[in-house]
Design a protein around this motif. Structure first.
Motif, PDB file in Angstrom:
ATOM      1  N   GLN A 218      20.307  -8.474   3.211  1.00 17.08           N
ATOM      2  CA  GLN A 218      21.045  -7.437   3.933  1.00 17.08           C
ATOM      3  C   GLN A 218      21.024  -7.686   5.433  1.00 17.08           C
ATOM      4  OE1 GLN A 218      22.737  -5.012   2.109  1.00 17.08           O
ATOM      5  NE2 GLN A 218      23.786  -4.830   4.091  1.00 17.08           N
ATOM      6  N   HIS A 219      19.915  -8.224   5.941  1.00 16.64           N
ATOM      7  CA  HIS A 219      19.850  -8.563   7.372  1.00 16.64           C
ATOM      8  C   HIS A 219      20.928  -9.589   7.725  1.00 16.64           C
ATOM      9  CE1 HIS A 219      18.067  -9.405  11.317  1.00 16.64           C
ATOM     10  NE2 HIS A 219      18.265 -10.683  11.041  1.00 16.64           N
ATOM     11  N   PHE A 220      21.072 -10.604   6.902  1.00 18.34           N
ATOM     12  CA  PHE A 220      22.098 -11.613   7.168  1.00 18.34           C
ATOM     13  C   PHE A 220      23.505 -11.018   7.085  1.00 18.34           C
ATOM     14  CE2 PHE A 220      18.979 -14.962   5.400  1.00 18.34           C
ATOM     15  CZ  PHE A 220      18.464 -15.200   6.663  1.00 18.34           C
ATOM     16  N   ILE A 221      23.732 -10.161   6.104  1.00 22.07           N
ATOM     17  CA  ILE A 221      25.049  -9.534   5.949  1.00 22.07           C
ATOM     18  C   ILE A 221      25.359  -8.635   7.150  1.00 22.07           C
ATOM     19  CG2 ILE A 221      26.376  -7.865   4.585  1.00 22.07           C
ATOM     20  CD1 ILE A 221      24.858  -8.940   2.107  1.00 22.07           C
ATOM     21  N   ASP A 222      24.388  -7.798   7.532  1.00 21.62           N
ATOM     22  CA  ASP A 222      24.614  -6.842   8.618  1.00 21.62           C
ATOM     23  C   ASP A 222      24.824  -7.525   9.969  1.00 21.62           C
ATOM     24  OD1 ASP A 222      24.312  -4.794   6.799  1.00 21.62           O
ATOM     25  OD2 ASP A 222      22.336  -4.175   7.499  1.00 21.62           O
ATOM     26  N   THR A 223      24.058  -8.562  10.235  1.00 21.05           N
ATOM     27  CA  THR A 223      24.070  -9.189  11.569  1.00 21.05           C
ATOM     28  C   THR A 223      25.057 -10.341  11.683  1.00 21.05           C
ATOM     29  OG1 THR A 223      22.296 -10.741  10.995  1.00 21.05           O
ATOM     30  CG2 THR A 223      21.647  -8.592  11.922  1.00 21.05           C
ATOM     31  N   GLY A 224      25.489 -10.872  10.553  1.00 22.70           N
ATOM     32  CA  GLY A 224      26.343 -12.056  10.584  1.00 22.70           C
ATOM     33  C   GLY A 224      25.562 -13.327  10.843  1.00 22.70           C
ATOM     34  N   ARG A 225      24.244 -13.208  10.837  1.00 26.68           N
ATOM     35  CA  ARG A 225      23.407 -14.386  11.036  1.00 26.68           C
ATOM     36  C   ARG A 225      23.150 -15.090   9.710  1.00 26.68           C
ATOM     37  NH1 ARG A 225      18.760 -12.706  15.559  1.00 26.68           N
ATOM     38  NH2 ARG A 225      20.181 -12.726  17.353  1.00 26.68           N
ATOM     39  N   SER A 226      22.585 -16.297   9.814  1.00 28.12           N
ATOM     40  CA  SER A 226      22.235 -17.078   8.629  1.00 28.12           C
ATOM     41  C   SER A 226      20.841 -17.662   8.839  1.00 28.12           C
ATOM     42  CB  SER A 226      23.254 -18.208   8.434  1.00 28.12           C
ATOM     43  OG  SER A 226      23.123 -19.169   9.466  1.00 28.12           O
ATOM     44  N   PRO A 227      20.254 -18.274   7.822  1.00 26.67           N
ATOM     45  CA  PRO A 227      18.910 -18.831   7.992  1.00 26.67           C
ATOM     46  C   PRO A 227      18.782 -19.790   9.169  1.00 26.67           C
ATOM     47  CG  PRO A 227      19.470 -18.764   5.666  1.00 26.67           C
ATOM     48  CD  PRO A 227      20.712 -18.355   6.410  1.00 26.67           C
ATOM     49  N   LYS A 228      19.825 -20.561   9.454  1.00 33.35           N
ATOM     50  CA  LYS A 228      19.728 -21.552  10.526  1.00 33.35           C
ATOM     51  C   LYS A 228      19.611 -20.920  11.911  1.00 33.35           C
ATOM     52  CE  LYS A 228      24.742 -22.144  11.083  1.00 33.35           C
ATOM     53  NZ  LYS A 228      25.876 -23.087  10.979  1.00 33.35           N
ATOM     54  N   ASP A 229      19.839 -19.598  12.000  1.00 30.96           N
ATOM     55  CA  ASP A 229      19.704 -18.917  13.287  1.00 30.96           C
ATOM     56  C   ASP A 229      18.248 -18.620  13.634  1.00 30.96           C
ATOM     57  OD1 ASP A 229      22.466 -18.631  14.113  1.00 30.96           O
ATOM     58  OD2 ASP A 229      22.690 -17.260  12.418  1.00 30.96           O
ATOM     59  N   TYR A 230      17.331 -18.900  12.722  1.00 30.07           N
ATOM     60  CA  TYR A 230      15.913 -18.612  12.959  1.00 30.07           C
ATOM     61  C   TYR A 230      15.067 -19.878  12.866  1.00 30.07           C
ATOM     62  CZ  TYR A 230      17.148 -13.708  12.599  1.00 30.07           C
ATOM     63  OH  TYR A 230      17.705 -12.476  12.835  1.00 30.07           O
ATOM     64  N   LEU A 303       8.709 -21.516  19.751  1.00 32.65           N
ATOM     65  CA  LEU A 303       9.665 -20.847  18.876  1.00 32.65           C
ATOM     66  C   LEU A 303      10.619 -20.030  19.734  1.00 32.65           C
ATOM     67  CD1 LEU A 303       7.209 -19.463  16.150  1.00 32.65           C
ATOM     68  CD2 LEU A 303       8.630 -21.521  15.984  1.00 32.65           C
ATOM     69  N   LYS A 304      11.861 -19.940  19.304  1.00 35.27           N
ATOM     70  CA  LYS A 304      12.852 -19.165  20.044  1.00 35.27           C
ATOM     71  C   LYS A 304      13.274 -17.891  19.313  1.00 35.27           C
ATOM     72  CE  LYS A 304      14.848 -23.083  22.550  1.00 35.27           C
ATOM     73  NZ  LYS A 304      16.098 -23.860  22.817  1.00 35.27           N
ATOM     74  N   ARG A 305      13.269 -17.942  17.989  1.00 36.94           N
ATOM     75  CA  ARG A 305      13.758 -16.786  17.242  1.00 36.94           C
ATOM     76  C   ARG A 305      13.057 -16.716  15.892  1.00 36.94           C
ATOM     77  NH1 ARG A 305      20.105 -16.486  16.813  1.00 36.94           N
ATOM     78  NH2 ARG A 305      19.952 -15.900  19.004  1.00 36.94           N
ATOM     79  N   VAL A 306      12.490 -15.530  15.590  1.00 40.92           N
ATOM     80  CA  VAL A 306      11.701 -15.334  14.378  1.00 40.92           C
ATOM     81  C   VAL A 306      12.177 -14.077  13.665  1.00 40.92           C
ATOM     82  CG1 VAL A 306       9.390 -14.755  13.512  1.00 40.92           C
ATOM     83  CG2 VAL A 306       9.650 -16.496  15.297  1.00 40.92           C
ATOM     84  N   LEU A 307      12.222 -14.127  12.332  1.00 46.37           N
ATOM     85  CA  LEU A 307      12.466 -12.936  11.523  1.00 46.37           C
ATOM     86  C   LEU A 307      11.181 -12.638  10.765  1.00 46.37           C
ATOM     87  CD1 LEU A 307      14.656 -10.868  10.673  1.00 46.37           C
ATOM     88  CD2 LEU A 307      15.043 -12.296   8.645  1.00 46.37           C
ATOM     89  N   LEU A 308      10.542 -11.519  11.113  1.00 42.20           N
ATOM     90  CA  LEU A 308       9.302 -11.105  10.460  1.00 42.20           C
ATOM     91  C   LEU A 308       9.628 -10.052   9.414  1.00 42.20           C
ATOM     92  CD1 LEU A 308       6.167 -11.220  10.382  1.00 42.20           C
ATOM     93  CD2 LEU A 308       6.180  -9.346  12.059  1.00 42.20           C
TER      94      LEU A 308
END
Length: 341
Positions: A218-230, A303-308
């Motif tokens: 749902q985080h990826f759907i809501d934000t338009g991000r993908s795994p490669k963004d982290y 690290l530049k961007r993390v999803l916890l």
């Protein structure tokens, strides 16, 4: 001001910053592969007290007060404290906070409480209701064992899928700050309770994995991000088995997180030498791994961007005895590295 995007996510525009953190861990955790990242390692799991429950409170108290001290603030400078633990009626946290002169919100999300407290602390700063907020959680192997499983003296045989509750506490100070060197919270994705019928209290990873998958997707759907963004996607305490289930289920959903995916419970111990079976668990697991290992790497720009994504099994000793299935919950917080001065 933050805005609600998608179904479950809030985008934070004011960039609440994590100014400093403190990680306090037990002796076993200090002997693990992440030992160099922890601030304080106890040599006595009782920490000079006469019960493990009191020890857990003392560990949290130390984590919170050290965090305030590192920020060169006083208790009176802290507007709110969000915290929780695994014990009945949040006694570890409440008994720690009774010695502090800080307004307090007690939270229970089982082992997801670190990102629950971090989410709410971030939103409090984002909304302009506070300048300095503490988010903290704790757990203790011995206090959790006798509440949820068996007395230590019983010497029960542990199931291969069982996890070792982390003795530790992590504390974070969030601040409304213009200092761009510090990491900031950019998104908060609140999870839903998911129950896929797992009844084995010795297999928490399987019970929590569906909630982790649902929230990450749902985080990826809501934000338009993908795994490669982290750089890192870190679940809280799924352990080895739960991590593998999560990885496989996300692949089936079209998200390949394998190269970026770690689980805090799988990282904190060496399963080959420390006899922790499926890995670590507990509120303190993601708290100390983030406050120590991940935050310090964000601060140093490794690290530049993390999803916890802290994960929790919402069971109780009573629900287990009554044969109830185990609901799971997971909350996700995106943290981005600060810019160089």
């Amino acid at each position: 001001m933050g805005i609600h995007i998608g179904k479950q996510t809030i985008k934070l525009d004011t960039r609440p910053r994590i100014i400093t953190t403190t990680s306090v861990v037990g002796k076993k955790e200090g002997e693990g592969p992440l030992n160099e990242y922890f601030d304080i390692v106890l040599q006595d799991d009782l920490n000079g007290t006469d019960s493990y429950e009191k020890a857990e409170s003392s560990i949290m108290y130390k984590a919170v007060t050290e965090t305030i001290k590192k920020a060169r603030l006083s208790e009176e400078d802290i507007d709110y404290l969000f915290g929780g633990d695994l014990l009945n009626q949040l006694t570890a946290t409440s008994f720690a906070v009774r010695k502090l002169n800080i307004p307090f919100f007690g939270l229970y999300g089982a082992c997801s409480t670190m990102t629950e407290s971090l989410s709410l602390a971030s939103l409090m700063v984002e909304g302009g209701f506070a300048n300095n907020v503490i988010a903290t959680t704790s757990s203790h192997f011995s206090s959790a064992e006798r509440q949820f499983r068996f007395p230590l003296e019983y010497g029960s045989q542990r199931n291969p899928t069982a996890q070792w509750t982390v003795t530790g506490s992590g504390s974070m100070l969030l601040q409304k700050s213009e200092d761009t060197q510090y990491p900031y919270v950019s998104y908060v994705t609140t999870g839903k309770v998911k129950d896929y019928g797992i009844v084995d209290a010795n297999n928490m990873g399987a019970a929590m994995a569906p909630a982790a998958v649902d929230t990450i997707k749902q985080h990826f759907i809501d934000t338009g991000r993908s795994p490669k963004d982290y750089d890192i996607i870190a679940t809280g305490d799924l352990g080895i088995y739960g991590r593998n289930i999560t990885n496989q289920l996300l692949l089936e959903c079209g998200y390949d997180i394998g190269k970026r995916y770690i689980d805090c419970g799988a990282e904190i111990f060496d399963q080959n030498t420390q006899d922790t079976l499926a890995g670590g668990s507990g509120c303190g697991c993601s708290a100390v791994v983030f406050s120590g290992y991940i935050f310090k790497r964000l601060l140093s720009k490794q690290l530049k961007r993390v999803l916890l994504v802290s994960t929790g099994a919402l069971l109780s000793p009573t629900s287990t005895l009554q044969g109830e299935t185990i609901p799971g919950i997971a909350h996700a917080v995106a943290i981005e590295g600060g810019e160089s001065k």
